[in-house]
Write a protein that holds these residues in place. Structure first.
Motif, PDB file in Angstrom:
ATOM      1  N   LEU A  46     -48.203  31.951 -26.912  1.00 11.38           N
ATOM      2  CA  LEU A  46     -47.343  31.647 -25.774  1.00 11.38           C
ATOM      3  C   LEU A  46     -47.969  30.558 -24.903  1.00 11.38           C
ATOM      4  O   LEU A  46     -47.284  29.585 -24.518  1.00 11.38           O
ATOM      5  N   ILE A  47     -49.246  30.695 -24.597  1.00  7.57           N
ATOM      6  CA  ILE A  47     -49.917  29.716 -23.746  1.00  7.57           C
ATOM      7  C   ILE A  47     -49.937  28.343 -24.415  1.00  7.57           C
ATOM      8  O   ILE A  47     -49.652  27.318 -23.773  1.00  7.57           O
ATOM      9  N   LYS A  48     -50.241  28.295 -25.691  1.00  5.00           N
ATOM     10  CA  LYS A  48     -50.279  27.010 -26.394  1.00  5.00           C
ATOM     11  C   LYS A  48     -48.891  26.379 -26.466  1.00  5.00           C
ATOM     12  O   LYS A  48     -48.753  25.147 -26.447  1.00  5.00           O
ATOM     13  N   THR A  49     -47.861  27.210 -26.527  1.00  8.46           N
ATOM     14  CA  THR A  49     -46.501  26.684 -26.522  1.00  8.46           C
ATOM     15  C   THR A  49     -46.167  26.084 -25.166  1.00  8.46           C
ATOM     16  O   THR A  49     -45.531  25.023 -25.081  1.00  8.46           O
ATOM     17  N   VAL A  50     -46.598  26.738 -24.093  1.00  7.06           N
ATOM     18  CA  VAL A  50     -46.369  26.209 -22.746  1.00  7.06           C
ATOM     19  C   VAL A  50     -46.951  24.805 -22.629  1.00  7.06           C
ATOM     20  O   VAL A  50     -46.328  23.903 -22.055  1.00  7.06           O
ATOM     21  N   PHE A  51     -48.139  24.596 -23.205  1.00  7.62           N
ATOM     22  CA  PHE A  51     -48.821  23.310 -23.096  1.00  7.62           C
ATOM     23  C   PHE A  51     -48.469  22.344 -24.228  1.00  7.62           C
ATOM     24  O   PHE A  51     -49.098  21.297 -24.368  1.00  7.62           O
ATOM     25  N   ASP A  52     -47.477  22.700 -25.039  1.00  6.63           N
ATOM     26  CA  ASP A  52     -47.008  21.842 -26.131  1.00  6.63           C
ATOM     27  C   ASP A  52     -48.088  21.612 -27.189  1.00  6.63           C
ATOM     28  O   ASP A  52     -48.048  20.634 -27.930  1.00  6.63           O
ATOM     29  N   LEU A  53     -49.064  22.520 -27.250  1.00  8.98           N
ATOM     30  CA  LEU A  53     -50.043  22.464 -28.335  1.00  8.98           C
ATOM     31  C   LEU A  53     -49.451  23.038 -29.614  1.00  8.98           C
ATOM     32  O   LEU A  53     -49.917  22.745 -30.713  1.00  8.98           O
ATOM     33  N   LEU A  54     -48.461  23.900 -29.456  1.00  7.11           N
ATOM     34  CA  LEU A  54     -47.606  24.350 -30.542  1.00  7.11           C
ATOM     35  C   LEU A  54     -46.181  23.949 -30.180  1.00  7.11           C
ATOM     36  O   LEU A  54     -45.747  24.163 -29.041  1.00  7.11           O
ATOM     37  N   ARG A  55     -45.471  23.387 -31.132  1.00  7.62           N
ATOM     38  CA  ARG A  55     -44.126  22.892 -30.847  1.00  7.62           C
ATOM     39  C   ARG A  55     -43.165  24.053 -30.606  1.00  7.62           C
ATOM     40  O   ARG A  55     -43.129  25.014 -31.374  1.00  7.62           O
ATOM     41  N   LEU A  56     -42.425  23.953 -29.504  1.00  3.97           N
ATOM     42  CA  LEU A  56     -41.436  24.971 -29.170  1.00  3.97           C
ATOM     43  C   LEU A  56     -40.353  25.021 -30.248  1.00  3.97           C
ATOM     44  O   LEU A  56     -39.738  24.014 -30.576  1.00  3.97           O
ATOM     45  N   LEU A 177     -56.549  29.330  -4.334  1.00  6.51           N
ATOM     46  CA  LEU A 177     -55.473  28.564  -4.972  1.00  6.51           C
ATOM     47  C   LEU A 177     -54.117  29.178  -4.629  1.00  6.51           C
ATOM     48  O   LEU A 177     -53.162  28.468  -4.295  1.00  6.51           O
ATOM     49  N   ARG A 178     -54.032  30.493  -4.714  1.00  7.98           N
ATOM     50  CA  ARG A 178     -52.784  31.183  -4.382  1.00  7.98           C
ATOM     51  C   ARG A 178     -52.403  30.946  -2.925  1.00  7.98           C
ATOM     52  O   ARG A 178     -51.230  30.679  -2.621  1.00  7.98           O
ATOM     53  N   ASP A 179     -53.385  31.012  -2.031  1.00  8.60           N
ATOM     54  CA  ASP A 179     -53.111  30.808  -0.609  1.00  8.60           C
ATOM     55  C   ASP A 179     -52.583  29.399  -0.333  1.00  8.60           C
ATOM     56  O   ASP A 179     -51.859  29.183   0.647  1.00  8.60           O
ATOM     57  N   GLU A 180     -52.944  28.442  -1.188  1.00  5.15           N
ATOM     58  CA  GLU A 180     -52.463  27.060  -1.046  1.00  5.15           C
ATOM     59  C   GLU A 180     -51.076  26.874  -1.654  1.00  5.15           C
ATOM     60  O   GLU A 180     -50.531  25.769  -1.626  1.00  5.15           O
ATOM     61  N   GLY A 181     -50.517  27.942  -2.237  1.00  6.92           N
ATOM     62  CA  GLY A 181     -49.206  27.835  -2.859  1.00  6.92           C
ATOM     63  C   GLY A 181     -49.260  27.442  -4.321  1.00  6.92           C
ATOM     64  O   GLY A 181     -48.220  27.147  -4.924  1.00  6.92           O
ATOM     65  N   ARG A 182     -50.450  27.448  -4.913  1.00  8.24           N
ATOM     66  CA  ARG A 182     -50.594  27.144  -6.332  1.00  8.24           C
ATOM     67  C   ARG A 182     -50.500  28.445  -7.125  1.00  8.24           C
ATOM     68  O   ARG A 182     -50.675  29.537  -6.583  1.00  8.24           O
ATOM     69  N   SER A 183     -50.241  28.314  -8.417  1.00 17.53           N
ATOM     70  CA  SER A 183     -50.009  29.492  -9.260  1.00 17.53           C
ATOM     71  C   SER A 183     -51.064  29.585 -10.350  1.00 17.53           C
ATOM     72  O   SER A 183     -51.576  28.569 -10.832  1.00 17.53           O
ATOM     73  N   VAL A 184     -51.367  30.819 -10.727  1.00 18.59           N
ATOM     74  CA  VAL A 184     -52.364  31.098 -11.757  1.00 18.59           C
ATOM     75  C   VAL A 184     -51.793  32.119 -12.729  1.00 18.59           C
ATOM     76  O   VAL A 184     -51.227  33.137 -12.306  1.00 18.59           O
ATOM     77  N   VAL A 185     -51.923  31.840 -14.028  1.00 15.45           N
ATOM     78  CA  VAL A 185     -51.663  32.844 -15.058  1.00 15.45           C
ATOM     79  C   VAL A 185     -53.017  33.196 -15.657  1.00 15.45           C
ATOM     80  O   VAL A 185     -53.723  32.324 -16.165  1.00 15.45           O
ATOM     81  N   LEU A 186     -53.367  34.458 -15.557  1.00 14.68           N
ATOM     82  CA  LEU A 186     -54.700  34.916 -15.946  1.00 14.68           C
ATOM     83  C   LEU A 186     -54.586  35.868 -17.128  1.00 14.68           C
ATOM     84  O   LEU A 186     -54.131  37.001 -16.984  1.00 14.68           O
ATOM     85  N   CYS A 187     -54.980  35.373 -18.298  1.00 20.42           N
ATOM     86  CA  CYS A 187     -54.968  36.180 -19.516  1.00 20.42           C
ATOM     87  C   CYS A 187     -56.366  36.761 -19.710  1.00 20.42           C
ATOM     88  O   CYS A 187     -57.332  36.022 -19.927  1.00 20.42           O
ATOM     89  N   THR A 188     -56.475  38.084 -19.630  1.00 22.85           N
ATOM     90  CA  THR A 188     -57.783  38.726 -19.713  1.00 22.85           C
ATOM     91  C   THR A 188     -57.614  40.191 -20.082  1.00 22.85           C
ATOM     92  O   THR A 188     -56.561  40.789 -19.852  1.00 22.85           O
ATOM     93  N   HIS A 189     -58.691  40.761 -20.656  1.00 27.50           N
ATOM     94  CA  HIS A 189     -58.735  42.206 -20.901  1.00 27.50           C
ATOM     95  C   HIS A 189     -59.474  42.929 -19.784  1.00 27.50           C
ATOM     96  O   HIS A 189     -59.714  44.136 -19.890  1.00 27.50           O
ATOM     97  N   ASP A 190     -59.828  42.202 -18.730  1.00 28.30           N
ATOM     98  CA  ASP A 190     -60.510  42.803 -17.593  1.00 28.30           C
ATOM     99  C   ASP A 190     -59.447  43.419 -16.681  1.00 28.30           C
ATOM    100  O   ASP A 190     -58.939  42.779 -15.750  1.00 28.30           O
TER     101      ASP A 190
END
Length: 240
Positions: A46-56, A177-190
């Motif tokens: 999914l992440i690689k598709t978002v960044f066009d590293l894999l073609r949608l 970053l969030r407080d500045e209005g920026r967004s983060v997607v955090l993929c982790t097993h933590d």
């Protein structure tokens, strides 16, 4: 307008192994979203598709309102990969300067050097990356994202392998970053980290988005994110 929006994203390898099936979600400005799922659930695809590293192959993805494969979309997002494959022939300074040129950002080298110090890499900003440890390379990836401050930062297991102090500092900086209005997607097993940081959680299983809800509501329902994930895995293993 969402910073990241996906509708009906479907992806298969070799035309028959489906790893994403009709996945849809949004990430709003000023939001940290956790991405959970067992190995093989389709998170990295999914992440690689978002960044066009894999073609949608099917569906649509936009970043900051732009079609995901467009230069405008790519300049709005930064991807921190799970590996530490950085150009070893560059110094930390040269690597961050290169990223700044790619994104059209004037890098503040004094601020970069201070972040290196903050992340316990004092004096290493001008050293070759080939001389960095695994943890230092991971921290260099994190520092680059904190300097470039894109509207969207996606972190794919990058935090694995960094020391506990750096993990704590990263959590604080992602909050900024969030407080500045920026967004983060955090993929982790933590799971504990997500319970502290994430506003919402997306849970992928076998390529299907099985949960998209606030972190608080999922913890209230299941007791913890770990209980949610392992409960589903146990249920699958116990099926006849």
């Amino acid at each position: 307008m969402p910073v990241l929006e996906a509708h009906g994203v479907t992806y298969s390898y070799d035309g028959y192994v489906t790893v994403l099936e009709e996945v849809g979600f949004t990430v709003d400005a000023g939001e940290i979203v956790g991405l959970l799922g067992p190995n093989g659930s389709g998170k990295s695809t999914l992440i690689k598709t978002v960044f066009d590293l894999l073609r949608l192959q099917a569906g649509s993805i936009t970043v900051s309102g732009h079609e995901h494969a467009s230069p405008a979309a790519k300049s709005a997002a930064i991807y921190l990969a799970s590996n530490d494959y950085l150009p070893q022939f560059l110094t930390g300074r040269e690597y961050i300067e290169m990223l700044g040129r790619l994104y059209g950002v004037d890098v503040d080298h004094a601020a970069a050097a201070r972040l290196f110090e903050t992340f316990s890499m004092s004096g290493r900003f001008g050293d070759l990356i080939e001389d960095y440890s695994h943890g230092m390379r991971k921290k260099t990836q994190i520092v680059s994202a904190l300097l470039l401050r894109r509207p969207l930062t996606i972190i794919d297991e990058t935090l694995n392998g960094i020391d506990i102090e750096a993990l704590h500092l990263t959590g604080k900086e992602l909050g900024r970053l969030r407080d500045e209005g920026r967004s983060v997607v955090l993929c982790t097993h933590d799971f504990a980290l997500l319970e502290r940081l994430a506003d919402r959680v997306l849970f992928l299983d076998h390529g299907v988005l099985v949960a998209d809800a606030s972190t608080a509501s999922l913890v209230d329902e299941h007791g913890s994110l770990a209980a949610m994930v392992f409960g589903r895995l146990d249920a699958e293993h116990n099926r006849p």
